[in-house]
Design a protein around this motif. Structure first.
Motif, PDB file in Angstrom:
ATOM      1  N   LEU A  23       0.823  -1.210   0.000  1.00 16.05           N
ATOM      2  CA  LEU A  23       0.000   0.000   0.000  1.00 16.05           C
ATOM      3  C   LEU A  23       0.856   1.258   0.000  1.00 16.05           C
ATOM      4  N   GLU A  24       1.960   1.232   0.744  1.00 16.25           N
ATOM      5  CA  GLU A  24       2.878   2.367   0.749  1.00 16.25           C
ATOM      6  C   GLU A  24       3.519   2.543  -0.626  1.00 16.25           C
ATOM      7  N   ALA A  25       3.910   1.436  -1.253  1.00 18.73           N
ATOM      8  CA  ALA A  25       4.499   1.502  -2.590  1.00 18.73           C
ATOM      9  C   ALA A  25       3.491   2.029  -3.614  1.00 18.73           C
ATOM     10  N   THR A  26       2.227   1.672  -3.443  1.00 16.60           N
ATOM     11  CA  THR A  26       1.184   2.167  -4.349  1.00 16.60           C
ATOM     12  C   THR A  26       1.063   3.673  -4.266  1.00 16.60           C
ATOM     13  N   ARG A  27       1.039   4.197  -3.056  1.00 18.50           N
ATOM     14  CA  ARG A  27       0.919   5.651  -2.878  1.00 18.50           C
ATOM     15  C   ARG A  27       2.151   6.369  -3.435  1.00 18.50           C
ATOM     16  N   SER A  28       3.325   5.805  -3.199  1.00 18.76           N
ATOM     17  CA  SER A  28       4.553   6.404  -3.713  1.00 18.76           C
ATOM     18  C   SER A  28       4.561   6.417  -5.241  1.00 18.76           C
ATOM     19  N   ALA A  29       4.144   5.320  -5.833  1.00 16.84           N
ATOM     20  CA  ALA A  29       4.115   5.227  -7.292  1.00 16.84           C
ATOM     21  C   ALA A  29       3.110   6.202  -7.893  1.00 16.84           C
ATOM     22  N   LEU A  30       1.976   6.394  -7.222  1.00 12.80           N
ATOM     23  CA  LEU A  30       0.980   7.335  -7.720  1.00 12.80           C
ATOM     24  C   LEU A  30       1.528   8.754  -7.761  1.00 12.80           C
ATOM     25  N   VAL A  31       2.253   9.142  -6.720  1.00 13.03           N
ATOM     26  CA  VAL A  31       2.819  10.485  -6.674  1.00 13.03           C
ATOM     27  C   VAL A  31       3.810  10.685  -7.816  1.00 13.03           C
ATOM     28  N   GLU A  32       4.626   9.684  -8.069  1.00 13.34           N
ATOM     29  CA  GLU A  32       5.679   9.809  -9.079  1.00 13.34           C
ATOM     30  C   GLU A  32       5.181   9.585 -10.505  1.00 13.34           C
ATOM     31  N   LEU A  33       4.257   8.625 -10.669  1.00 14.12           N
ATOM     32  CA  LEU A  33       3.868   8.211 -12.015  1.00 14.12           C
ATOM     33  C   LEU A  33       2.492   8.690 -12.451  1.00 14.12           C
ATOM     34  N   GLY A  34       1.599   8.921 -11.500  1.00 16.85           N
ATOM     35  CA  GLY A  34       0.223   9.228 -11.848  1.00 16.85           C
ATOM     36  C   GLY A  34      -0.575   7.966 -12.111  1.00 16.85           C
ATOM     37  N   TRP A  35      -1.888   8.114 -12.213  1.00 13.10           N
ATOM     38  CA  TRP A  35      -2.770   6.964 -12.360  1.00 13.10           C
ATOM     39  C   TRP A  35      -2.501   6.179 -13.647  1.00 13.10           C
ATOM     40  N   SER A  36      -2.393   6.874 -14.767  1.00 13.91           N
ATOM     41  CA  SER A  36      -2.324   6.191 -16.058  1.00 13.91           C
ATOM     42  C   SER A  36      -1.066   5.344 -16.201  1.00 13.91           C
ATOM     43  N   ARG A  37       0.049   5.755 -15.605  1.00 13.15           N
ATOM     44  CA  ARG A  37       1.308   5.020 -15.756  1.00 13.15           C
ATOM     45  C   ARG A  37       1.547   4.002 -14.642  1.00 13.15           C
ATOM     46  N   LEU A  38       0.725   4.034 -13.628  1.00 10.44           N
ATOM     47  CA  LEU A  38       0.895   3.097 -12.517  1.00 10.44           C
ATOM     48  C   LEU A  38       0.531   1.677 -12.951  1.00 10.44           C
ATOM     49  N   THR A  39       1.401   0.714 -12.650  1.00 11.17           N
ATOM     50  CA  THR A  39       1.113  -0.687 -12.938  1.00 11.17           C
ATOM     51  C   THR A  39       1.356  -1.511 -11.680  1.00 11.17           C
ATOM     52  N   LEU A  40       0.707  -2.660 -11.618  1.00 10.49           N
ATOM     53  CA  LEU A  40       0.922  -3.543 -10.480  1.00 10.49           C
ATOM     54  C   LEU A  40       2.353  -4.068 -10.461  1.00 10.49           C
ATOM     55  N   GLY A  41       2.952  -4.204 -11.642  1.00 10.92           N
ATOM     56  CA  GLY A  41       4.343  -4.648 -11.687  1.00 10.92           C
ATOM     57  C   GLY A  41       5.281  -3.647 -11.040  1.00 10.92           C
ATOM     58  N   ASP A  42       5.023  -2.351 -11.286  1.00 10.38           N
ATOM     59  CA  ASP A  42       5.851  -1.316 -10.672  1.00 10.38           C
ATOM     60  C   ASP A  42       5.675  -1.323  -9.153  1.00 10.38           C
ATOM     61  N   VAL A  43       4.433  -1.491  -8.703  1.00  5.35           N
ATOM     62  CA  VAL A  43       4.177  -1.532  -7.261  1.00  5.35           C
ATOM     63  C   VAL A  43       4.887  -2.722  -6.631  1.00  5.35           C
ATOM     64  N   ALA A  44       4.830  -3.861  -7.285  1.00  5.63           N
ATOM     65  CA  ALA A  44       5.486  -5.056  -6.743  1.00  5.63           C
ATOM     66  C   ALA A  44       6.985  -4.840  -6.596  1.00  5.63           C
ATOM     67  N   THR A  45       7.590  -4.228  -7.597  1.00 10.45           N
ATOM     68  CA  THR A  45       9.031  -3.963  -7.535  1.00 10.45           C
ATOM     69  C   THR A  45       9.366  -3.036  -6.375  1.00 10.45           C
ATOM     70  N   ARG A  46       8.593  -1.973  -6.231  1.00 13.13           N
ATOM     71  CA  ARG A  46       8.843  -1.020  -5.149  1.00 13.13           C
ATOM     72  C   ARG A  46       8.642  -1.660  -3.769  1.00 13.13           C
ATOM     73  N   ALA A  47       7.660  -2.537  -3.678  1.00 20.06           N
ATOM     74  CA  ALA A  47       7.351  -3.159  -2.393  1.00 20.06           C
ATOM     75  C   ALA A  47       8.258  -4.345  -2.087  1.00 20.06           C
ATOM     76  N   GLY A  48       8.995  -4.811  -3.089  1.00 19.91           N
ATOM     77  CA  GLY A  48       9.876  -5.956  -2.884  1.00 19.91           C
ATOM     78  C   GLY A  48       9.139  -7.268  -2.771  1.00 19.91           C
ATOM     79  N   VAL A  49       8.015  -7.382  -3.515  1.00 14.87           N
ATOM     80  CA  VAL A  49       7.246  -8.627  -3.502  1.00 14.87           C
ATOM     81  C   VAL A  49       7.028  -9.095  -4.938  1.00 14.87           C
ATOM     82  N   ALA A  50       6.628 -10.340  -5.088  1.00 15.42           N
ATOM     83  CA  ALA A  50       6.326 -10.871  -6.409  1.00 15.42           C
ATOM     84  C   ALA A  50       4.975 -10.346  -6.896  1.00 15.42           C
ATOM     85  N   LYS A  51       4.838 -10.234  -8.225  1.00 11.02           N
ATOM     86  CA  LYS A  51       3.562  -9.767  -8.764  1.00 11.02           C
ATOM     87  C   LYS A  51       2.425 -10.702  -8.375  1.00 11.02           C
TER      88      LYS A  51
END
Length: 207
Positions: A23-51
């Motif tokens: 959830l923290e990685a999701t919020r961070s990605a939204l700030v940096e990337l915006g809604w349209s560019r946000l992907t679950l793969g990017d969130v997984a990488t930031r959070a250090g978990v598998a997709k």
């Protein structure tokens, strides 16, 4: 032997730490990337978990972002400051502080915008954010009634309607002031708003 159709979850239990990181990685990605560019793969990488970890928990981006926003608003608490007015002021100031955070602004505006085109997303916003935070209104009214500041409400349906209205007024005013007008919600504004709210609340309370 119990069958899987009973609804019991199988497999490894969810990790609260992993959920928080996602959830923290999701919020961070939204700030940096915006809604349209946000992907679950990017969130997984930031959070250090598998997709696959994300897909086991959330069906898609909409659900994930709503839960990321809901976690922020779950930080709201009803302070016991000795009076209904002081309690309301405390909640208003907390709410404004949460809304002023960049990740809250970005995430909330994104889900609201997407929700205008997506009814299931609007429903998830209602159940995961709005309905969960109405607990503060009910708790505040119960405390004020116990103090003798407000009369009891014997009609549960009337109490629920009043809670809906109070929540809409408070949330609408603070969100508009913070995110639309971009004006500060300081102690003076919170006090003036609370006086206005209480004048209507007391006037409409059953005798």
């Amino acid at each position: 032997m119990q069958s899987r159709s009973s609804g019991q979850r199988t497999g490894r239990p969810r990790s609260a730490a992993a959920d928080a990181a996602i959830l923290e990685a999701t919020r961070s990605a939204l700030v940096e990337l915006g809604w349209s560019r946000l992907t679950l793969g990017d969130v997984a990488t930031r959070a250090g978990v598998a997709k696959t970890t994300l897909y086991r928990r959330w069906a898609g981006k909409n659900e994930l972002v709503v839960d990321a926003v809901a976690a922020l608003f779950d930080e709201l608490e009803l302070p016991d400051r000795g009076s209904l007015a002081a309690d309301i002021e405390g909640v208003v100031l907390q709410f404004a502080t949460i809304l002023s955070r960049p990740e809250t602004k970005t995430a909330l505006m994104a889900v609201v915008a997407e929700g205008t085109r997506d009814e299931p997303l609007r429903e998830r916003i209602r159940t995961s954010i709005v309905d969960r935070q109405k607990r503060l209104v009910l708790a505040g009214r119960a405390r004020a009634t116990a103090r003798g500041e407000l009369p009891p409400q014997p009609d549960p349906e009337a109490a629920a309607r009043a809670a809906d209205l109070i929540f809409d007024v408070v949330a609408g005013a603070v969100v508009h002031r913070t995110l639309v007008s971009s004006k500060p919600v300081d102690a003076n504004w919170a006090r003036d708003f609370t006086r206005l709210l209480l004048s209507g609340l007391i006037a409409t309370s059953p005798s």
